[in-house]
Design a protein around this motif. Structure first.
Motif, PDB file in Angstrom:
ATOM      1  N   GLY A 121       0.811  -1.210   0.000  1.00 20.87           N
ATOM      2  CA  GLY A 121       0.000   0.000   0.000  1.00 20.87           C
ATOM      3  C   GLY A 121       0.845   1.261   0.000  1.00 20.87           C
ATOM      4  O   GLY A 121       0.480   2.270   0.604  1.00 20.87           O
ATOM      5  N   MET A 122       1.992   1.212  -0.679  1.00 24.20           N
ATOM      6  CA  MET A 122       2.860   2.386  -0.760  1.00 24.20           C
ATOM      7  C   MET A 122       3.168   2.675  -2.223  1.00 24.20           C
ATOM      8  O   MET A 122       2.960   1.820  -3.081  1.00 24.20           O
ATOM      9  N   SER A 123       3.658   3.854  -2.494  1.00 25.24           N
ATOM     10  CA  SER A 123       4.020   4.221  -3.857  1.00 25.24           C
ATOM     11  C   SER A 123       5.311   3.506  -4.262  1.00 25.24           C
ATOM     12  O   SER A 123       6.102   3.089  -3.407  1.00 25.24           O
ATOM     13  N   VAL A 124       5.513   3.377  -5.556  1.00 28.79           N
ATOM     14  CA  VAL A 124       6.748   2.758  -6.047  1.00 28.79           C
ATOM     15  C   VAL A 124       7.973   3.565  -5.610  1.00 28.79           C
ATOM     16  O   VAL A 124       8.945   2.979  -5.122  1.00 28.79           O
ATOM     17  N   PRO A 125       7.965   4.914  -5.724  1.00 22.19           N
ATOM     18  CA  PRO A 125       9.144   5.663  -5.255  1.00 22.19           C
ATOM     19  C   PRO A 125       9.438   5.436  -3.767  1.00 22.19           C
ATOM     20  O   PRO A 125      10.598   5.369  -3.360  1.00 22.19           O
ATOM     21  N   GLU A 126       8.392   5.305  -2.944  1.00 22.99           N
ATOM     22  CA  GLU A 126       8.625   5.046  -1.519  1.00 22.99           C
ATOM     23  C   GLU A 126       9.236   3.658  -1.323  1.00 22.99           C
ATOM     24  O   GLU A 126      10.172   3.486  -0.537  1.00 22.99           O
ATOM     25  N   ALA A 127       8.711   2.664  -2.037  1.00 28.90           N
ATOM     26  CA  ALA A 127       9.278   1.313  -1.938  1.00 28.90           C
ATOM     27  C   ALA A 127      10.729   1.319  -2.406  1.00 28.90           C
ATOM     28  O   ALA A 127      11.587   0.687  -1.785  1.00 28.90           O
ATOM     29  N   GLU A 128      11.020   2.056  -3.486  1.00 29.35           N
ATOM     30  CA  GLU A 128      12.399   2.138  -3.975  1.00 29.35           C
ATOM     31  C   GLU A 128      13.311   2.773  -2.937  1.00 29.35           C
ATOM     32  O   GLU A 128      14.465   2.359  -2.782  1.00 29.35           O
ATOM     33  N   LYS A 129      12.791   3.757  -2.221  1.00 32.19           N
ATOM     34  CA  LYS A 129      13.586   4.413  -1.170  1.00 32.19           C
ATOM     35  C   LYS A 129      14.026   3.400  -0.120  1.00 32.19           C
ATOM     36  O   LYS A 129      15.194   3.349   0.263  1.00 32.19           O
ATOM     37  N   TRP A 130      13.099   2.582   0.347  1.00 29.51           N
ATOM     38  CA  TRP A 130      13.401   1.639   1.419  1.00 29.51           C
ATOM     39  C   TRP A 130      14.151   0.403   0.930  1.00 29.51           C
ATOM     40  O   TRP A 130      14.860  -0.240   1.695  1.00 29.51           O
ATOM     41  N   LEU A 131      13.992   0.063  -0.340  1.00 31.31           N
ATOM     42  CA  LEU A 131      14.629  -1.137  -0.884  1.00 31.31           C
ATOM     43  C   LEU A 131      15.874  -0.808  -1.716  1.00 31.31           C
ATOM     44  O   LEU A 131      16.445  -1.690  -2.353  1.00 31.31           O
ATOM     45  N   GLY A 132      16.305   0.450  -1.685  1.00 31.84           N
ATOM     46  CA  GLY A 132      17.415   0.915  -2.510  1.00 31.84           C
ATOM     47  C   GLY A 132      18.626  -0.007  -2.607  1.00 31.84           C
ATOM     48  O   GLY A 132      19.113  -0.264  -3.705  1.00 31.84           O
ATOM     49  N   PRO A 133      19.133  -0.524  -1.508  1.00 32.33           N
ATOM     50  CA  PRO A 133      20.347  -1.349  -1.587  1.00 32.33           C
ATOM     51  C   PRO A 133      20.196  -2.643  -2.390  1.00 32.33           C
ATOM     52  O   PRO A 133      21.191  -3.216  -2.808  1.00 32.33           O
ATOM     53  N   ILE A 134      18.964  -3.105  -2.611  1.00 27.51           N
ATOM     54  CA  ILE A 134      18.808  -4.369  -3.338  1.00 27.51           C
ATOM     55  C   ILE A 134      18.159  -4.187  -4.710  1.00 27.51           C
ATOM     56  O   ILE A 134      17.795  -5.165  -5.353  1.00 27.51           O
ATOM     57  N   LEU A 135      18.017  -2.942  -5.181  1.00 23.81           N
ATOM     58  CA  LEU A 135      17.444  -2.715  -6.506  1.00 23.81           C
ATOM     59  C   LEU A 135      18.459  -3.077  -7.580  1.00 23.81           C
ATOM     60  O   LEU A 135      19.641  -2.757  -7.463  1.00 23.81           O
ATOM     61  N   SER A 136      17.996  -3.716  -8.638  1.00 21.25           N
ATOM     62  CA  SER A 136      18.887  -4.091  -9.743  1.00 21.25           C
ATOM     63  C   SER A 136      18.885  -3.044 -10.845  1.00 21.25           C
ATOM     64  O   SER A 136      19.425  -3.282 -11.914  1.00 21.25           O
ATOM     65  N   TYR A 137      18.296  -1.892 -10.577  1.00 22.70           N
ATOM     66  CA  TYR A 137      18.178  -0.849 -11.589  1.00 22.70           C
ATOM     67  C   TYR A 137      18.349   0.516 -10.948  1.00 22.70           C
ATOM     68  O   TYR A 137      18.277   0.653  -9.732  1.00 22.70           O
ATOM     69  N   GLU A 138      18.581   1.518 -11.795  1.00 26.12           N
ATOM     70  CA  GLU A 138      18.704   2.898 -11.323  1.00 26.12           C
ATOM     71  C   GLU A 138      17.301   3.506 -11.276  1.00 26.12           C
ATOM     72  O   GLU A 138      16.538   3.380 -12.227  1.00 26.12           O
ATOM     73  N   THR A 139      16.973   4.141 -10.177  1.00 31.11           N
ATOM     74  CA  THR A 139      15.656   4.760 -10.051  1.00 31.11           C
ATOM     75  C   THR A 139      15.635   6.118 -10.743  1.00 31.11           C
ATOM     76  O   THR A 139      16.677   6.683 -11.063  1.00 31.11           O
ATOM     77  N   ASP A 140      14.439   6.642 -10.946  1.00 32.15           N
ATOM     78  CA  ASP A 140      14.305   7.983 -11.512  1.00 32.15           C
ATOM     79  C   ASP A 140      14.984   9.002 -10.600  1.00 32.15           C
ATOM     80  O   ASP A 140      15.603   9.947 -11.070  1.00 32.15           O
ATOM     81  N   ALA A 141      14.879   8.806  -9.284  1.00 26.11           N
ATOM     82  CA  ALA A 141      15.515   9.720  -8.325  1.00 26.11           C
ATOM     83  C   ALA A 141      17.036   9.658  -8.461  1.00 26.11           C
ATOM     84  O   ALA A 141      17.715  10.684  -8.399  1.00 26.11           O
ATOM     85  N   ASP A 142      17.597   8.449  -8.662  1.00 25.03           N
ATOM     86  CA  ASP A 142      19.043   8.315  -8.850  1.00 25.03           C
ATOM     87  C   ASP A 142      19.491   9.056 -10.105  1.00 25.03           C
ATOM     88  O   ASP A 142      20.509   9.750 -10.101  1.00 25.03           O
ATOM     89  N   ALA A 143      18.727   8.917 -11.194  1.00 27.98           N
ATOM     90  CA  ALA A 143      19.074   9.575 -12.455  1.00 27.98           C
ATOM     91  C   ALA A 143      19.006  11.092 -12.297  1.00 27.98           C
ATOM     92  O   ALA A 143      19.868  11.812 -12.805  1.00 27.98           O
ATOM     93  N   ALA A 144      17.983  11.576 -11.592  1.00 27.14           N
ATOM     94  CA  ALA A 144      17.855  13.018 -11.363  1.00 27.14           C
ATOM     95  C   ALA A 144      19.008  13.540 -10.523  1.00 27.14           C
ATOM     96  O   ALA A 144      19.566  14.611 -10.810  1.00 27.14           O
ATOM     97  N   ASP A 145      19.404  12.783  -9.491  1.00 25.11           N
ATOM     98  CA  ASP A 145      20.546  13.189  -8.656  1.00 25.11           C
ATOM     99  C   ASP A 145      21.828  13.252  -9.479  1.00 25.11           C
ATOM    100  O   ASP A 145      22.637  14.162  -9.328  1.00 25.11           O
ATOM    101  N   ALA A 146      22.027  12.268 -10.366  1.00 24.16           N
ATOM    102  CA  ALA A 146      23.222  12.242 -11.203  1.00 24.16           C
ATOM    103  C   ALA A 146      23.230  13.429 -12.159  1.00 24.16           C
ATOM    104  O   ALA A 146      24.277  14.061 -12.378  1.00 24.16           O
ATOM    105  N   ALA A 147      22.059  13.744 -12.716  1.00 24.58           N
ATOM    106  CA  ALA A 147      21.966  14.889 -13.629  1.00 24.58           C
ATOM    107  C   ALA A 147      22.247  16.192 -12.888  1.00 24.58           C
ATOM    108  O   ALA A 147      22.939  17.076 -13.400  1.00 24.58           O
ATOM    109  N   ASP A 148      21.708  16.317 -11.679  1.00 25.26           N
ATOM    110  CA  ASP A 148      21.965  17.520 -10.875  1.00 25.26           C
ATOM    111  C   ASP A 148      23.456  17.658 -10.556  1.00 25.26           C
ATOM    112  O   ASP A 148      24.012  18.749 -10.624  1.00 25.26           O
TER     113      ASP A 148
END
Length: 122
Positions: free
Chosen positions: A73-100
């Motif tokens: 019952g959570m948003s995908v970005p919230e789940a990505e936040k908490w599961l970050g260390p085990i994601l096999s892909y770059e999130t939209d937030a990661d890409a935005a941080d890299a661009a910044d």
């Protein structure tokens, strides 16, 4: 325990705290980032069976995160936040941080691109 390799989602600490009444019974609180307070506090799920084995959850893909987020019952970005260390892909937030970061330091981005190109041709 929640947040460790066998159970990487820290948000499950909320469930554990509620079930145990941990704050009321032991005075152990959870911070906004779900760290335990006081810092010397520990939590664990312990299974006393000689056949029990420790394991780690491997990297997960976007489709698994979407399914997990829906079940929690959570948003995908919230789940990505908490599961970050085990994601096999770059999130939209990661890409935005890299661009910044690249925009803030264009010389560093150019040097990184050149180094990457040189490594690829070696």
């Amino acid at each position: 325990a929640p947040g460790y390799p066998t159970q990487p989602d820290h948000t499950e600490k909320r469930t554990l705290w509620k079930l145990l009444g941990a704050e009321e019974r032991a005075g152990i609180k959870l911070t906004e980032s779900l760290a335990m307070w006081p810092p010397a506090a520990v939590s664990a799920l312990v299974f006393a069976d000689p056949d029990s084995q420790y394991f780690a959850v491997g990297n997960i893909d976007r489709d698994q995160v979407k399914d997990y987020a829906a079940r929690k019952g959570m948003s995908v970005p919230e789940a990505e936040k908490w599961l970050g260390p085990i994601l096999s892909y770059e999130t939209d937030a990661d890409a935005a941080d890299a661009a910044d970061a690249a925009a803030a330091n264009p010389d560093g981005a150019a040097a990184a691109a050149a180094a990457s190109a040189a490594a690829g041709s070696a």
